[in-house]
Design an enzyme around this catalytic site. Structure first.
Site, PDB file in Angstrom:
ATOM      1  CG  MET A  26       8.163  -9.311   3.196  1.00 46.66           C
ATOM      2  SD  MET A  26       6.497  -9.999   3.490  1.00 46.66           S
ATOM      3  CE  MET A  26       5.470  -8.590   3.136  1.00 46.66           C
ATOM      4  N   GLY A  27      10.996  -7.645  -0.440  1.00 44.15           N
ATOM      5  CA  GLY A  27      11.225  -7.339  -1.845  1.00 44.15           C
ATOM      6  C   GLY A  27      10.298  -6.254  -2.362  1.00 44.15           C
ATOM      7  CG  ASN A  28       7.209  -4.315  -5.144  1.00 47.06           C
ATOM      8  OD1 ASN A  28       7.672  -3.975  -6.223  1.00 47.06           O
ATOM      9  ND2 ASN A  28       6.037  -3.915  -4.725  1.00 47.06           N
ATOM     10  CG  HIS A  33      12.262  -1.476   0.912  1.00 46.17           C
ATOM     11  ND1 HIS A  33      11.260  -1.373  -0.020  1.00 46.17           N
ATOM     12  CD2 HIS A  33      11.741  -2.212   1.938  1.00 46.17           C
ATOM     13  CE1 HIS A  33      10.183  -2.012   0.410  1.00 46.17           C
ATOM     14  NE2 HIS A  33      10.450  -2.523   1.594  1.00 46.17           N
ATOM     15  N   GLY A 148      12.116   0.400   9.156  1.00 46.97           N
ATOM     16  CA  GLY A 148      11.448   1.665   8.938  1.00 46.97           C
ATOM     17  C   GLY A 148      10.384   1.925   9.988  1.00 46.97           C
ATOM     18  CG  ASP A 151       5.739  -1.605   8.473  1.00 48.89           C
ATOM     19  OD1 ASP A 151       4.557  -1.837   8.182  1.00 48.89           O
ATOM     20  OD2 ASP A 151       6.637  -1.508   7.611  1.00 48.89           O
ATOM     21  CG  LEU A 185       8.019   6.278  -0.574  1.00 46.75           C
ATOM     22  CD1 LEU A 185       9.422   6.130  -1.146  1.00 46.75           C
ATOM     23  CD2 LEU A 185       7.049   6.738  -1.666  1.00 46.75           C
ATOM     24  CB  SER A 186       3.489   1.233   1.167  1.00 46.63           C
ATOM     25  OG  SER A 186       3.005  -0.089   1.298  1.00 46.63           O
ATOM     26  CB  SER A 187       5.695  -3.123  -1.398  1.00 50.73           C
ATOM     27  OG  SER A 187       7.070  -3.039  -1.091  1.00 50.73           O
TER      28      SER A 187
END
Length: 282
Positions: A26-28, A33, A148, A151, A185-187
């Site tokens: 979903m970007g960012n 990623h 990843g 999730d 790590l997470s947006s």
């Protein structure tokens, strides 16, 4: 690196590919990623990443409108990490008409944990992933999609979907990428204030402690499990968190574990206005 918007453009870009490797996002984008992109590179003949903030998987009160969108920076990172094609559809490209046909996860897997606290989430995820898979892999004999493990439940839902629909796609799970202090790590980490960012690592620490307690309980785990989970949740509450769940499940299907099962600890909790998730296989 090509940037394409429509499904037709994507299929032209992948026309000569025999085995595309795909990373849906979903970007960012963050280092987690990019690790997925590098893994995908080694597994196919053309690497594709999608950037699409999927409205279907957000509840009405969630952060669809404010979800960070950093398209130009994302493309720079993807190109530097060997991505061949970026699929960045507009909403009208992916959903040219209301998406009334949807993919529903098995309730035994999709209606627990994240599915309980975010009803409809896995329907939105499964539907968009199926549509992305059909866009990327249509006409291909085989393909690879990389996700990843942060999730964790989502990965299991997608694997089950691919297996039950007999899709010719290998699903690869990659270990969670973490900051030096252990935070996954997470947006959404970008929503945290400076003090919240310092505190955020307590979720992973609580899950590790719960995992140690579960292993110590060994054959008596089923007897003590509820008390161990309640203790872990109360520990976070005392620090100002609002936990949804901290739980020990068997890896196979995320059901309650029995003696001898391979285990995973999973948690979701809100710190201030930010909801974080994490997990560890133990």
């Amino acid at each position: 690196m090509q940037i394409v918007r429509s499904i037709d453009e994507l299929r032209v870009a992948l026309g000569a590919s025999h085995k595309p490797s795909f990373v849906p996002t979903m970007g960012n984008l963050h280092d987690g990623h990019l690790r997925l992109v590098r893994e995908a590179q080694s597994r196919g003949d053309k690497t594709v990443a999608s950037i699409f903030v999927n409205r279907l998987q957000f509840l009405p009160h969630e952060d669809f409108d404010s979800y960070p969108r950093t398209f130009e920076a994302d493309c720079t990172k993807l190109e530097a990490n060997g991505c061949d094609v970026v699929f960045a559809p507009r909403e009208t490209d992916l959903y040219p008409q209301p998406q009334t046909v949807k993919v529903h996860a098995d309730p035994a897997l999709g209606d627990i944990l994240e599915g309980q606290f975010r009803p409809g989430f896995f329907t939105g995820v499964s539907t968009v992933v199926m549509k992305l898979f059909m866009s990327v892999f249509a006409g291909k004999v085989q393909g690879v999609a990389v996700f990843g493990k942060k999730d964790y439940q989502q990965l299991m839902v997608i694997r089950q979907m691919v297996r039950q629909f007999a899709l010719p796609i290998e699903i690869v799970g990659v270990d969670t990428c973490r900051a030096e202090d252990g935070l996954a790590l997470s947006s959404r980490n970008g929503y945290l204030s400076e003090s919240e960012r310092t505190e955020a690592v307590q979720l992973s620490m609580a899950l590790r402690a719960l995992g140690r307690d579960a292993l110590a309980a060994a054959n008596a785990l089923s007897t003590h499990l509820h008390a161990l989970e309640a203790k872990a949740m109360e520990g976070l509450r005392q620090r100002g968190w609002q936990p949804d769940y901290l739980t020990v499940r068997r890896r196979e299907d995320l059901q309650a574990p029995q003696a001898g099962d391979a285990l995973v600890v999973l948690g979701a909790a809100r710190l201030g206005n930010t909801r974080l998730i994490d997990n560890f296989e133990i």
